[in-house]
Design a protein around this motif. Structure first.
Motif, PDB file in Angstrom:
ATOM      1  N   GLY A  97       0.805  -1.209   0.000  1.00 36.14           N
ATOM      2  CA  GLY A  97       0.000   0.000   0.000  1.00 36.14           C
ATOM      3  C   GLY A  97       0.840   1.262   0.000  1.00 36.14           C
ATOM      4  N   THR A  98       0.178   2.385  -0.259  1.00 37.10           N
ATOM      5  CA  THR A  98       0.863   3.676  -0.403  1.00 37.10           C
ATOM      6  C   THR A  98       1.718   4.062   0.801  1.00 37.10           C
ATOM      7  N   PRO A  99       1.270   3.871   2.057  1.00 38.38           N
ATOM      8  CA  PRO A  99       2.126   4.264   3.182  1.00 38.38           C
ATOM      9  C   PRO A  99       3.481   3.561   3.172  1.00 38.38           C
ATOM     10  N   PHE A 100       3.505   2.284   2.799  1.00 38.37           N
ATOM     11  CA  PHE A 100       4.774   1.571   2.745  1.00 38.37           C
ATOM     12  C   PHE A 100       5.658   2.130   1.642  1.00 38.37           C
ATOM     13  N   SER A 101       5.041   2.553   0.532  1.00 37.18           N
ATOM     14  CA  SER A 101       5.816   3.207  -0.521  1.00 37.18           C
ATOM     15  C   SER A 101       6.406   4.515  -0.007  1.00 37.18           C
ATOM     16  N   LEU A 102       5.587   5.321   0.668  1.00 37.82           N
ATOM     17  CA  LEU A 102       6.057   6.598   1.181  1.00 37.82           C
ATOM     18  C   LEU A 102       7.182   6.419   2.189  1.00 37.82           C
ATOM     19  N   ASP A 103       7.146   5.336   2.937  1.00 40.74           N
ATOM     20  CA  ASP A 103       8.154   5.114   3.974  1.00 40.74           C
ATOM     21  C   ASP A 103       9.542   4.881   3.381  1.00 40.74           C
ATOM     22  N   GLN A 104       9.613   4.607   2.071  1.00 42.79           N
ATOM     23  CA  GLN A 104      10.921   4.508   1.415  1.00 42.79           C
ATOM     24  C   GLN A 104      11.677   5.829   1.519  1.00 42.79           C
ATOM     25  N   ALA A 105      10.940   6.922   1.644  1.00 37.89           N
ATOM     26  CA  ALA A 105      11.570   8.239   1.721  1.00 37.89           C
ATOM     27  C   ALA A 105      11.946   8.619   3.148  1.00 37.89           C
ATOM     28  N   TYR A 106      11.664   7.757   4.112  1.00 38.43           N
ATOM     29  CA  TYR A 106      11.875   8.097   5.523  1.00 38.43           C
ATOM     30  C   TYR A 106      13.268   8.645   5.821  1.00 38.43           C
ATOM     31  N   PRO A 107      14.347   8.031   5.310  1.00 37.93           N
ATOM     32  CA  PRO A 107      15.671   8.576   5.629  1.00 37.93           C
ATOM     33  C   PRO A 107      15.895   9.995   5.110  1.00 37.93           C
TER      34      PRO A 107
END
Length: 257
Positions: A97-107
């Protein structure tokens, strides 16, 4: 020192509702714009509208999160020079889902102010993100959502607010509801970025087992449950169109062409 504003753009979807099309749906041309180099009108791709909204709000850079194979997006936008922005591209890691995709940008977005939108949704007004950021500053909210009256609630995350604009509850694509506002854009600060990262780590195994994707709205709702402050701005006199659906795409082409 002011917190840096960055844009976050999820572009890992398959675009199955528009199949078959000859490009990623984020690059579907809707309307025209003057080319920044050649000075002539040329087709304007749908995701450029979102990037321009982000730029007007003060975002000097934006991160696209892609699915492998969608190389036409970086090929088209490049480093963002023609738009006057810095663009970077990340690859989706966890397909839940989208939140997991967005979490790629966490760093890259830790400690920063995020403006978020879907690249296949057209919305107004031009200063929409500025209004969200202003509300966040005034209320010290962790998240601020941009709300629109939507004709098909079963296609949106619907939002219940109190009289002051505080978000009380988010319902994901309800089959039947008396709610009239769905959310289309958002801004958030460092506390929500950290919460989302920790929450996704906690639920990843559960999500993987049940085989169902999580929405951004569900993560925001979980944040509300855990005490985060979520505010809203209602754009009653404006509209939004999800061009990922044939009917809204048809309307957008008719309006902007």
């Amino acid at each position: 020192m002011p917190t840096e504003i960055v844009g976050l753009v999820p572009a890992a979807g398959l675009g199955s509702r528009l199949e078959p099309i000859p490009c990623s749906k984020e690059l579907f041309p809707v309307g025209f714009a003057t080319h920044p180099v050649y000075g002539k009108p040329h087709p304007k791709v749908v995701s450029q509208y979102l990037l321009e909204h982000m730029q007007r709000a003060g975002a000097g850079k934006a991160y696209f999160v892609l699915r492998k194979g969608k190389w036409d997006i970086p090929n088209y936008f490049g480093d963002g020079t023609q738009l006057g922005m810095h663009l970077a591209y990340l690859i989706m890691g966890r397909p839940y889902g989208t939140p997991f995709s967005l979490d790629q940008a966490y760093p890259f977005i830790q400690g920063k102010q995020v403006v978020f939108g879907f690249p296949d949704i057209l919305f107004e007004p031009k200063n929409a993100f500025e209004q969200l950021l202003k509300r966040q500053q005034e209320t010290e909210a962790d998240v601020v959502l941009g709300l629109y009256k939507v004709p098909s609630p079963h296609k949106w995350d619907m939002v219940k607010t109190d009289d002051g604009g505080r978000v009380e509850h988010i319902v994901r694509k309800p089959l039947c509801t008396d709610l009239t506002y769905g959310w289309a854009i958002a801004c958030w600060g460092a506390r929500f970025t950290q919460f989302m990262h920790a929450h996704l780590e906690q639920i990843q195994e559960q999500v993987q087992e049940r085989g169902q994707e999580v929405s951004v709205g569900e993560v925001i709702q979980e944040g509300i449950h855990n005490g985060l402050s979520v505010q809203s701005v209602c754009f009653d006199d404006s509209s939004c169109l999800d061009i990922g659906t044939p009917e809204d795409l048809r309307q957008a082409i008719k309006t902007l062409s």
